[in-house]
Write a protein that holds these residues in place. Structure first.
Motif, PDB file in Angstrom:
ATOM      1  N   ASP A 473       0.833  -1.206   0.000  1.00 30.63           N
ATOM      2  CA  ASP A 473       0.000   0.000   0.000  1.00 30.63           C
ATOM      3  C   ASP A 473       0.869   1.259   0.000  1.00 30.63           C
ATOM      4  O   ASP A 473       0.560   2.251  -0.687  1.00 30.63           O
ATOM      5  N   GLU A 474       1.950   1.224   0.797  1.00 31.34           N
ATOM      6  CA  GLU A 474       2.874   2.371   0.838  1.00 31.34           C
ATOM      7  C   GLU A 474       3.489   2.616  -0.548  1.00 31.34           C
ATOM      8  O   GLU A 474       3.622   3.770  -0.973  1.00 31.34           O
ATOM      9  N   LEU A 475       3.890   1.546  -1.219  1.00 33.49           N
ATOM     10  CA  LEU A 475       4.469   1.691  -2.569  1.00 33.49           C
ATOM     11  C   LEU A 475       3.462   2.331  -3.515  1.00 33.49           C
ATOM     12  O   LEU A 475       3.803   3.217  -4.311  1.00 33.49           O
ATOM     13  N   HIS A 476       2.209   1.883  -3.471  1.00 28.16           N
ATOM     14  CA  HIS A 476       1.158   2.486  -4.303  1.00 28.16           C
ATOM     15  C   HIS A 476       1.017   3.970  -3.990  1.00 28.16           C
ATOM     16  O   HIS A 476       0.931   4.808  -4.908  1.00 28.16           O
ATOM     17  N   ARG A 477       1.008   4.289  -2.691  1.00 23.67           N
ATOM     18  CA  ARG A 477       0.785   5.670  -2.263  1.00 23.67           C
ATOM     19  C   ARG A 477       1.897   6.598  -2.756  1.00 23.67           C
ATOM     20  O   ARG A 477       1.663   7.768  -3.004  1.00 23.67           O
ATOM     21  N   HIS A 478       3.110   6.063  -2.919  1.00 20.26           N
ATOM     22  CA  HIS A 478       4.242   6.901  -3.338  1.00 20.26           C
ATOM     23  C   HIS A 478       4.594   6.717  -4.812  1.00 20.26           C
ATOM     24  O   HIS A 478       5.729   6.984  -5.223  1.00 20.26           O
ATOM     25  N   GLY A 479       3.626   6.247  -5.587  1.00 21.60           N
ATOM     26  CA  GLY A 479       3.733   6.334  -7.033  1.00 21.60           C
ATOM     27  C   GLY A 479       4.497   5.229  -7.740  1.00 21.60           C
ATOM     28  O   GLY A 479       4.806   5.361  -8.930  1.00 21.60           O
ATOM     29  N   VAL A 480       4.814   4.129  -7.044  1.00 23.74           N
ATOM     30  CA  VAL A 480       5.482   3.006  -7.719  1.00 23.74           C
ATOM     31  C   VAL A 480       4.441   2.268  -8.556  1.00 23.74           C
ATOM     32  O   VAL A 480       3.325   2.019  -8.103  1.00 23.74           O
ATOM     33  N   SER A 481       4.812   1.904  -9.777  1.00 26.63           N
ATOM     34  CA  SER A 481       3.832   1.324 -10.709  1.00 26.63           C
ATOM     35  C   SER A 481       3.347  -0.039 -10.237  1.00 26.63           C
ATOM     36  O   SER A 481       4.078  -0.795  -9.591  1.00 26.63           O
ATOM     37  N   GLN A 482       2.108  -0.367 -10.602  1.00 28.67           N
ATOM     38  CA  GLN A 482       1.521  -1.655 -10.252  1.00 28.67           C
ATOM     39  C   GLN A 482       2.310  -2.802 -10.871  1.00 28.67           C
ATOM     40  O   GLN A 482       2.457  -3.872 -10.275  1.00 28.67           O
ATOM     41  N   GLN A 483       2.843  -2.569 -12.074  1.00 32.64           N
ATOM     42  CA  GLN A 483       3.603  -3.624 -12.733  1.00 32.64           C
ATOM     43  C   GLN A 483       4.830  -4.024 -11.925  1.00 32.64           C
ATOM     44  O   GLN A 483       5.157  -5.197 -11.813  1.00 32.64           O
ATOM     45  N   LYS A 484       5.524  -3.042 -11.360  1.00 34.47           N
ATOM     46  CA  LYS A 484       6.685  -3.364 -10.528  1.00 34.47           C
ATOM     47  C   LYS A 484       6.256  -3.971  -9.194  1.00 34.47           C
ATOM     48  O   LYS A 484       6.895  -4.897  -8.694  1.00 34.47           O
ATOM     49  N   ILE A 485       5.187  -3.469  -8.629  1.00 35.30           N
ATOM     50  CA  ILE A 485       4.716  -3.984  -7.333  1.00 35.30           C
ATOM     51  C   ILE A 485       4.297  -5.447  -7.455  1.00 35.30           C
ATOM     52  O   ILE A 485       4.498  -6.244  -6.532  1.00 35.30           O
ATOM     53  N   SER A 486       3.744  -5.822  -8.614  1.00 37.68           N
ATOM     54  CA  SER A 486       3.297  -7.207  -8.803  1.00 37.68           C
ATOM     55  C   SER A 486       4.461  -8.198  -8.707  1.00 37.68           C
ATOM     56  O   SER A 486       4.269  -9.392  -8.514  1.00 37.68           O
ATOM     57  N   LEU A 487       5.689  -7.689  -8.848  1.00 36.25           N
ATOM     58  CA  LEU A 487       6.864  -8.546  -8.754  1.00 36.25           C
ATOM     59  C   LEU A 487       7.028  -9.145  -7.351  1.00 36.25           C
ATOM     60  O   LEU A 487       7.648 -10.204  -7.191  1.00 36.25           O
ATOM     61  N   ILE A 488       6.474  -8.522  -6.337  1.00 37.24           N
ATOM     62  CA  ILE A 488       6.621  -9.016  -4.964  1.00 37.24           C
ATOM     63  C   ILE A 488       5.966 -10.390  -4.832  1.00 37.24           C
ATOM     64  O   ILE A 488       6.566 -11.340  -4.315  1.00 37.24           O
ATOM     65  N   ALA A 489       4.717 -10.507  -5.312  1.00 37.54           N
ATOM     66  CA  ALA A 489       4.044 -11.812  -5.280  1.00 37.54           C
ATOM     67  C   ALA A 489       4.772 -12.824  -6.152  1.00 37.54           C
ATOM     68  O   ALA A 489       4.893 -14.001  -5.797  1.00 37.54           O
ATOM     69  N   SER A 490       5.278 -12.352  -7.286  1.00 36.95           N
ATOM     70  CA  SER A 490       6.004 -13.250  -8.198  1.00 36.95           C
ATOM     71  C   SER A 490       7.252 -13.813  -7.530  1.00 36.95           C
ATOM     72  O   SER A 490       7.563 -14.999  -7.669  1.00 36.95           O
TER      73      SER A 490
END
Length: 757
Positions: A473-490
Motif C-alpha cells: 500500500d505504501e508503494l502504491h501511495r508513493h507512485g510506484v507502478s503496479q507492474q513493478k509492485i506485482s513482482l513481490i508476489a512473483s
C-alpha cells in the motif's frame, strides 16, 4: 640456468630453459611429474634436471585451474597450427568467447590480420589468405559454413568447433567441399566465456524455463549441457556429479551431463586421480538474496550500476564523457590496476586510485626534461608504456567518478545499509520503520524501493507479524507502478521459503537463530555495507569439511568420503560477482583446493529481476494478470515501449520453421518434405496480411544471413478493413440468431459510414 614456466593447457606446465629453449619436463593435472629428457628426474614436489653434471632444481610445481588460460591456450594453439598470414572467422557466439581473453594486438602477433563474422556476406574475396574458422556447431552456423564452402572466399580453411561435432555434420561438410578447401577439422572445447581465472558464464540469452518454472526450455537445456561439457573437457576433468535435491532443473541437468559423459567416454578417458573432482549443480532460486543486494567491490559494483558485457562497459550516458571513453574495456590480462583492485571495496579503491594518479603525475614530470639524444631515445622506448598508463588512469578515474556520482544520486549508502540489515539480521521492528521511511523518500529510486520490499518479503514471509500488505500500500501511495509492485508476489512464488531447499536466513528454528547471532557476534562487523555472505559460502565450506549432506545434495552415481580438491560449480539461473569474489578468496587462501564457478549468466539486480519478470510473464501466477511487467534497465533505467509489446503469431511460425521445429502434423507438406533449414520462404496469407507482419519479415531478412522471406496475402489489412471483411462474411452467412441484415460498415479514419443495410 634460468627456467621459465609455459602454460600449454589447463593444469599442465612445461618448464623451459630461457637459454637453450629446450623443454626439460612438465607436470600434469594428475600431479605426475613427466620427464621429457633422459637427464630430467622428478623428485618429490620439485623437478630437477642434470645439466653439465650439475643438479639444477626448478621451483616447486603448483597445479591450478585457470579457465582464462585454458581458453587462451586453445586459441593460441589454433593460431600457431596455421602458419603465415590468416583470417579468423567467427560467429555470434564465439566472438565474445575470444574477445574476453584475447586482444587485437595478441591476435596480430600470431599473424592474424583480419577478424570477421561468418554471417557477414559482404566480405572481400582473398584467396591468397588462409582462413581459421572458430564456430559453435549450431544448425544456423553449420548452414552458413556450408554456404561459405560452396563459394570459398579464401584459399584454405581450417575448421575448429567449440564443441562436439555430430557425425552427420562432418559428412555434410565433406559433401559440400567440392573445391577441397578444407584442410583440417578439429574440436577445441572453448564453448564458454572465461571472465576471471576461476569464473565463467554461458552468456545465455535464451529463455530458461519450458512449460513451467520447474522445467527446462529444450533448446536452452541442450546449450547448457554443451557448455558444462566444454568446461569439463577444457579442464580435463571427469567428475562425480552432485546436485541440489529440491531443484528439479538441477537434477535434470545433472542427469543429462552424466549421460553425455557416458556416451562420449573416449573424450572423457582421463587417468583416475586419488581424489575425484566434483561437479556441483546449484539453483539460483535457493538464494535470491545475493543478486538483489547493492555491491561495493570494484568489479561487482561496475556490473551492478553500469553493467559489464563481454568485458566492456558502456559509458555513453555519462555526463560530459570524452569520445574515447564512451566504451571501455576491463581486462585483468592487459590492465594491472584492474587486476589488483577488482575485489577491493570502494573506500580502498579510492585510496589506490589516488596513488595511481600521483604515480602517473610523477612519471609525467620525469619525462619533461629531454636534453640529449640518449634522453630522446629512452623517452621513445618508454612512450608506448607511458601512453598505456595515461589511458588506464583516465579510464579508472572516469569509472570511479561515475560510480561515486551514482551512489550519491540514488542514495545507495542508506539503501545498502538497510539491505544488509534485512539480509543478515532478524530485527523486524527497526527494519520495518527504516523501510517505511525510505519508501517515503524522494531520494530513493523506485527500483531500490522494490528491492528493499523484496528482501523484507523474503525474510519475513512466514512471520505472522509481517507487514507485506501495508508496504505494498505504501508503494502504491508513493507512485510506484503496479507492474513493478506485482513482482513481490512473483518473487515469493519464484523463490519463497517453500521453494528454497536450505535455511537461507538461519531463522527457521530457535537453534539456527541462536547460532546465527553467535557467529555474527564473534565475526564482528568489518564494513556495514559488506556484511552479507552469499549462501554459496556455506555450501562450499560444508563440502570442504565433508559435511554437505547427501540427502540434500545427492550424487548422480558413486560418491566419495575424501575432501575434494577440484570443484566445478554451475549455477542454474546465473551466478554473481559477489559469489565469484568469494570463490577467488577460497582459492587464494586454501592450499590444495581449486574451485571454478559459473552459471547460465552473470546477474546484477536488474537482470535477475528481469528474469523473474519474464518467468512471471510466461507463466502467470494465481491471481496475476499475465501482462509483462516493465523491465528493469541497467543503471536504474529503461522502460520497454508499452505500445509495441505484441509480436504477430507469424513470428512464432517463422522461428519454428527456421529451427526445423514446425510440426508436420500441424503444417503438413502436400508432397515430399525436407529436414534442412529453409533459405527461401514465400508466405501467402489467405484473408490478408498486415504491415506489422511485413515489418517483422523485413527484420528477419536484415538480421538473419542466408534467409530470404517474402510475405503476401489476398489484401493488406488495417483494423477497419479486417472488421469489414468479418462483417461481410457475417452478412453473407447469417449466424444462428442473427438477423441477416448487413451491419454498419467501419470506415477508414475512424468515421462510421452510414449505409443502408
Amino acid at each position: 640456468m634460468k627456467s621459465e614456466e609455459i602454460f600449454l593447457n589447463q593444469g599442465l606446465r612445461f618448464y623451459i630453459s630461457t637459454s637453450s629453449q629446450k623443454i626439460f619436463g612438465l607436470a600434469n593435472q594428475n600431479h605426475s611429474r613427466i620427464p621429457l629428457r633422459s637427464d630430467c628426474v622428478p623428485v618429490c614436489h620439485q623437478l630437477i634436471c642434470i645439466i653439465d653434471n650439475r643438479v639444477v632444481i626448478l621451483e616447486k610445481i603448483i597445479i591450478i585451474m585457470d579457465i582464462v588460460k585454458a581458453v587462451q591456450n586453445y586459441i593460441i594453439k589454433m593460431l600457431n597450427e596455421v602458419p603465415g598470414m590468416k583470417v579468423l572467422l567467427l560467429d555470434s557466439e564465439t566472438t565474445p568467447i575470444i574477445s574476453n581473453v584475447m586482444t587485437q594486438s595478441s591476435l596480430l602477433s600470431h599473424e592474424t590480420y583480419l577478424v570477421d563474422r561468418i554471417d557477414n556476406r559482404n566480405r572481400d574475396r582473398m584467396r591468397h589468405l588462409k582462413c581459421i574458422c572458430f564456430l559453435r556447431p549450431t544448425s544456423e552456423t553449420m548452414q552458413l559454413l556450408v554456404e561459405e564452402l560452396r563459394d570459398p572466399q579464401y584459399g584454405d580453411y581450417y575448421l575448429y568447433f567449440s564443441n562436439i561435432l555430430k557425425k552427420s555434420a562432418i559428412e555434410r561438410l565433406a559433401e559440400v567441399d567440392e573445391h577441397e578447401a578444407v584442410s583440417e577439422v578439429q574440436e577445441y572445447f572453448a564453448d564458454y566465456c572465461a571472465i576471471n581465472p576461476d569464473f565463467y558464464s554461458l552468456n545465455l540469452s535464451l529463455p530458461l524455463y519450458g512449460d513451467s518454472l520447474n522445467t527446462w526450455d529444450g533448446e536452452t537445456l541442450q546449450r547448457v549441457v554443451e557448455g558444462v561439457l566444454a568446461i569439463l573437457l577444457s579442464l580435463k576433468k571427469k567428475p562425480l556429479i552432485r546436485y541440489e535435491k529440491m531443484s528439479v532443473m538441477a537434477k535434470r541437468l545433472a542427469t543429462e551431463i552424466h549421460y553425455h559423459i557416458q556416451q562420449e567416454s573416449q573424450l572423457f578417458y582421463y587417468r583416475k586421480t586419488d581424489t575425484p573432482p566434483i561437479l556441483l549443480i546449484l539453483d539460483r532460486r535457493n538464494d535470491p538474496v545475493t543478486p538483489l543486494l547493492s555491491q561495493w567491490t570494484y568489479q561487482a559494483m561496475v556490473h551492478e550500476l553500469l553493467g559489464i558485457q563481454n568485458g566492456r562497459v558502456n559509458l555513453s550516458d555519462v555526463p560530459d564523457i570524452r569520445p574515447e571513453l564512451k566504451e571501455i574495456v576491463l581486462s585483468q590480462d592487459t590492465d594491472p590496476f584492474y587486476k589488483k583492485n577488482m575485489e577491493l571495496n570502494l573506500g580502498d579503491l579510492g585510496a589506490n586510485i589516488k596513488s595511481y594518479v600521483e604515480e602517473y603525475q610523477s612519471k609525467t614530470k620525469s619525462k619533461v626534461g629531454i636534453e640529449s639524444i640518449a634522453d630522446m631515445k629512452r623517452f621513445m622506448e618508454e612512450y608506448p608504456e607511458f601512453r598505456k598508463i595515461s589511458g588506464n588512469v583516465s579510464k579508472h578515474v572516469t569509472l570511479v567518478s561515475e560510480l561515486s556520482r551514482l551512489v550519491e544520486k540514488e542514495n545507495l549508502l542508506e539503501v545498502s545499509e538497510l539491505e544488509q540489515s534485512l539480509a543478515c539480521y532478524e530485527q523486524h521492528a527497526s527494519d520495518l520503520k527504516n523501510l517505511q521511511r525510505l519508501i517515503a523518500s524522494s531520494k530513493v529510486s523506485d527500483n531500490s524501493k522494490i528491492r528493499l520490499v523484496l528482501l523484507y518479503s523474503l525474510r519475513y514471509e512466514k512471520s505472522p507479524s509481517n507487514s507485506i500488505t501495508s508496504l505494498i500500500d505504501e508503494l502504491h501511495r508513493h507512485g510506484v507502478s503496479q507492474q513493478k509492485i506485482s513482482l513481490i508476489a512473483s518473487m515469493i512464488q519464484f523463490a519463497g521459503t517453500d521453494k528454497r531447499q536450505d535455511d537461507l536466513f538461519s531463522n527457521e528454528s530457535f537453534l539456527a537463530r541462536g547460532k546465527n547471532a553467535i557467529i555474527k557476534g564473534l565475526k564482528g562487523v568489518e564494513n556495514v555495507y559488506t556484511q552479507h555472505s552469499p549462501h554459496l559460502r556455506q555450501t562450499i565450506e560444508l563440502l570442504l569439511k565433508c559435511k554437505l549432506k547427501e540427502t540434500s545434495y545427492p550424487y548422480i552415481e558413486g560418491g566419495t568420503k575424501d575432501r575434494p580438491q577440484d570443484i566445478i560449480i554451475f549455477m542454474v539461473g546465473g551466478a554473481t560477482y559477489e559469489e565469484a569474489r568469494y570463490v577467488s578468496q577460497i582459492n587464494s587462501t586454501t592450499p590444495g583446493v581449486r574451485i571454478v564457478l559459473g552459471g547460465t549468466t552473470v546477474h546484477n539486480s536488474q537482470s535477475f529481476l528481469n528474469e523473474v519478470q519474464d518467468a512471471f510473464h510466461r507463466f502467470p501466477l494465481a491471481g496475476a494478470t499475465g501482462t509483462r511487467p516493465t523491465r528493469f534497465g541497467v543503471g536504474g533505467g529503461g522502460v520497454e515501449n508499452v505500445y509495441t509489446q505484441h509480436s504477430p503469431h507469424l513470428r512464432q511460425t517463422i522461428e519454428l520453421l527456421l529451427k526445423c521445429k514446425l510440426k508436420e502434423t500441424s503444417y503438413p507438406y502436400i508432397e515430399g518434405g525436407t529436414k534442412d533449414r529453409p533459405q527461401d520462404i514465400i508466405i501467402f496469407m489467405v484473408g490478408g496480411a498486415t504491415y506489422e507482419e511485413a515489418r517483422y519479415v523485413s527484420q528477419i531478412n536484415s538480421t538473419t544471413p542466408g534467409v530470404r522471406i517474402v510475405l503476401g496475402g489476398t489484401t493488406v489489412h488495417n483494423s477497419q478493413s479486417f472488421l469489414n471483411e468479418v462483417q461481410d462474411a457475417f452478412h453473407r452467412f447469417p449466424l444462428a440468431g442473427a438477423t441477416g441484415t448487413r451491419p454498419t460498415r467501419f470506415g477508414v479514419g475512424g468515421g462510421v459510414g452510414m449505409k443502408d443495410g
